[in-house]
Design a protein around this motif. Structure first.
Motif, PDB file in Angstrom:
ATOM      1  N   PRO A  56     101.564  63.160 -21.880  1.00 26.09           N
ATOM      2  CA  PRO A  56     100.311  62.828 -22.579  1.00 26.09           C
ATOM      3  C   PRO A  56      99.994  61.332 -22.452  1.00 26.09           C
ATOM      4  N   PRO A  57      98.728  60.983 -22.543  1.00 28.88           N
ATOM      5  CA  PRO A  57      98.325  59.578 -22.386  1.00 28.88           C
ATOM      6  C   PRO A  57      99.024  58.639 -23.368  1.00 28.88           C
ATOM      7  N   ASN A  58      99.247  59.079 -24.606  1.00 35.26           N
ATOM      8  CA  ASN A  58      99.898  58.185 -25.564  1.00 35.26           C
ATOM      9  C   ASN A  58     101.352  57.895 -25.164  1.00 35.26           C
ATOM     10  N   VAL A  59     102.025  58.863 -24.571  1.00 36.67           N
ATOM     11  CA  VAL A  59     103.400  58.663 -24.105  1.00 36.67           C
ATOM     12  C   VAL A  59     103.398  57.736 -22.893  1.00 36.67           C
ATOM     13  N   MET A  60     102.457  57.945 -21.992  1.00 32.95           N
ATOM     14  CA  MET A  60     102.351  57.057 -20.824  1.00 32.95           C
ATOM     15  C   MET A  60     102.098  55.616 -21.268  1.00 32.95           C
ATOM     16  N   ALA A  61     101.256  55.441 -22.276  1.00 36.16           N
ATOM     17  CA  ALA A  61     100.964  54.097 -22.784  1.00 36.16           C
ATOM     18  C   ALA A  61     102.214  53.452 -23.382  1.00 36.16           C
ATOM     19  N   LEU A  62     103.021  54.230 -24.086  1.00 38.35           N
ATOM     20  CA  LEU A  62     104.261  53.695 -24.646  1.00 38.35           C
ATOM     21  C   LEU A  62     105.246  53.302 -23.546  1.00 38.35           C
ATOM     22  N   PHE A  63     105.333  54.108 -22.497  1.00 37.58           N
ATOM     23  CA  PHE A  63     106.193  53.746 -21.369  1.00 37.58           C
ATOM     24  C   PHE A  63     105.723  52.441 -20.739  1.00 37.58           C
ATOM     25  N   SER A  64     104.431  52.258 -20.627  1.00 36.40           N
ATOM     26  CA  SER A  64     103.879  51.033 -20.052  1.00 36.40           C
ATOM     27  C   SER A  64     104.213  49.829 -20.930  1.00 36.40           C
ATOM     28  N   ARG A  65     104.070  49.991 -22.242  1.00 35.51           N
ATOM     29  CA  ARG A  65     104.418  48.907 -23.167  1.00 35.51           C
ATOM     30  C   ARG A  65     105.906  48.586 -23.092  1.00 35.51           C
ATOM     31  N   LEU A  66     106.731  49.615 -22.965  1.00 34.93           N
ATOM     32  CA  LEU A  66     108.171  49.391 -22.858  1.00 34.93           C
ATOM     33  C   LEU A  66     108.504  48.659 -21.552  1.00 34.93           C
ATOM     34  N   ALA A  67     107.833  49.016 -20.465  1.00 30.92           N
ATOM     35  CA  ALA A  67     108.053  48.316 -19.192  1.00 30.92           C
ATOM     36  C   ALA A  67     107.726  46.836 -19.348  1.00 30.92           C
ATOM     37  N   ASP A  68     106.635  46.522 -20.057  1.00 31.08           N
ATOM     38  CA  ASP A  68     106.274  45.121 -20.293  1.00 31.08           C
ATOM     39  C   ASP A  68     107.341  44.417 -21.137  1.00 31.08           C
ATOM     40  N   ALA A  69     107.828  45.103 -22.183  1.00 30.22           N
ATOM     41  CA  ALA A  69     108.847  44.517 -23.053  1.00 30.22           C
ATOM     42  C   ALA A  69     110.149  44.283 -22.297  1.00 30.22           C
ATOM     43  N   VAL A  70     110.511  45.216 -21.429  1.00 27.21           N
ATOM     44  CA  VAL A  70     111.740  45.080 -20.638  1.00 27.21           C
ATOM     45  C   VAL A  70     111.593  43.942 -19.625  1.00 27.21           C
ATOM     46  N   THR A  71     110.432  43.829 -19.009  1.00 19.07           N
ATOM     47  CA  THR A  71     110.179  42.731 -18.069  1.00 19.07           C
ATOM     48  C   THR A  71     110.312  41.392 -18.776  1.00 19.07           C
ATOM     49  N   GLU A  72     109.742  41.299 -19.972  1.00 23.31           N
ATOM     50  CA  GLU A  72     109.832  40.065 -20.758  1.00 23.31           C
ATOM     51  C   GLU A  72     111.276  39.775 -21.164  1.00 23.31           C
TER      52      GLU A  72
ATOM     53  N   LEU B 250     113.302  49.730 -14.740  1.00 22.25           N
ATOM     54  CA  LEU B 250     111.862  49.527 -14.544  1.00 22.25           C
ATOM     55  C   LEU B 250     111.161  50.592 -13.704  1.00 22.25           C
ATOM     56  N   PRO B 251     111.718  51.072 -12.592  1.00 21.85           N
ATOM     57  CA  PRO B 251     111.004  52.115 -11.842  1.00 21.85           C
ATOM     58  C   PRO B 251     110.732  53.372 -12.677  1.00 21.85           C
ATOM     59  N   VAL B 252     111.661  53.735 -13.526  1.00 23.29           N
ATOM     60  CA  VAL B 252     111.466  54.912 -14.387  1.00 23.29           C
ATOM     61  C   VAL B 252     110.365  54.632 -15.412  1.00 23.29           C
ATOM     62  N   LEU B 253     110.363  53.426 -15.961  1.00 26.13           N
ATOM     63  CA  LEU B 253     109.360  53.060 -16.962  1.00 26.13           C
ATOM     64  C   LEU B 253     107.969  52.926 -16.360  1.00 26.13           C
ATOM     65  N   ASN B 254     107.903  52.465 -15.124  1.00 22.44           N
ATOM     66  CA  ASN B 254     106.605  52.272 -14.476  1.00 22.44           C
ATOM     67  C   ASN B 254     105.993  53.564 -13.958  1.00 22.44           C
ATOM     68  N   SER B 255     106.802  54.574 -13.668  1.00 23.74           N
ATOM     69  CA  SER B 255     106.305  55.869 -13.179  1.00 23.74           C
ATOM     70  C   SER B 255     107.055  57.012 -13.866  1.00 23.74           C
ATOM     71  N   PRO B 256     106.968  57.105 -15.186  1.00 20.60           N
ATOM     72  CA  PRO B 256     107.772  58.108 -15.894  1.00 20.60           C
ATOM     73  C   PRO B 256     107.409  59.544 -15.542  1.00 20.60           C
ATOM     74  N   ALA B 257     106.154  59.804 -15.225  1.00 24.62           N
ATOM     75  CA  ALA B 257     105.739  61.181 -14.919  1.00 24.62           C
ATOM     76  C   ALA B 257     106.345  61.671 -13.607  1.00 24.62           C
ATOM     77  N   ALA B 258     106.725  60.741 -12.741  1.00 25.33           N
ATOM     78  CA  ALA B 258     107.312  61.123 -11.457  1.00 25.33           C
ATOM     79  C   ALA B 258     108.803  61.403 -11.580  1.00 25.33           C
ATOM     80  N   GLU B 259     109.383  61.103 -12.724  1.00 23.87           N
ATOM     81  CA  GLU B 259     110.822  61.257 -12.928  1.00 23.87           C
ATOM     82  C   GLU B 259     111.134  62.566 -13.641  1.00 23.87           C
ATOM     83  N   GLU B 260     112.328  63.068 -13.428  1.00 23.17           N
ATOM     84  CA  GLU B 260     112.788  64.249 -14.140  1.00 23.17           C
ATOM     85  C   GLU B 260     112.981  63.891 -15.612  1.00 23.17           C
TER      86      GLU B 260
END
Length: 123
Positions: free
Chosen positions: A40-56, A75-85
């Motif tokens: 869902p879009p809200n989960v994708m948005a959280l993954f994106s925010r987490l990727a930013d937090a991890v990068t920082e 980071l690859p999992v966080l940046n493309s979570p839908a592509a991961e198992e």
């Protein structure tokens, strides 16, 4: 097919009808959404925010090299979570939550996001 008790029939599972054709070798199952639609879009948005937090967090000079490497591998999992198992997404979040907890206050945003995502995907 079975009778559900009220006279109507219920079918569960595959039903295949082949009328002619050659070299028919099997069934292609398309069970569910593909790509970014799998989350869902809200989960994708959280993954994106987490990727930013991890990068920082990875920029923090106080981190050990092994911790920085673990963050980079996530980071690859966080940046493309839908592509991961799903199992790989969950394992990455568990790793990040544990690492963030051990890092203390500097990692609080990442820990909060990882725990929020774990609750959503495990729920």
């Amino acid at each position: 097919m079975s009778d559900n008790g009220n006279g109507s029939h219920v079918h569960v599972g595959d039903q295949v009808n082949i009328h002619g054709g050659t070299n028919v070798v099997g069934i292609q199952h398309n069970n569910g959404p593909v790509g970014d639609q799998a989350l869902p879009p809200n989960v994708m948005a959280l993954f994106s925010r987490l990727a930013d937090a991890v990068t920082e967090l990875a920029r923090d000079g106080r981190l050990r090299e092994a911790d920085r490497q673990s963050l980079a591998e996530a980071l690859p999992v966080l940046n493309s979570p839908a592509a991961e198992e799903p199992g790989r997404r969950r394992n990455t979040l568990l790793l990040l939550a544990g690492l963030a907890q051990s890092l203390g206050e500097a990692a609080a945003p990442a820990l909060g996001l990882a725990n929020q995502l774990l609750a959503l995907i495990n729920g």
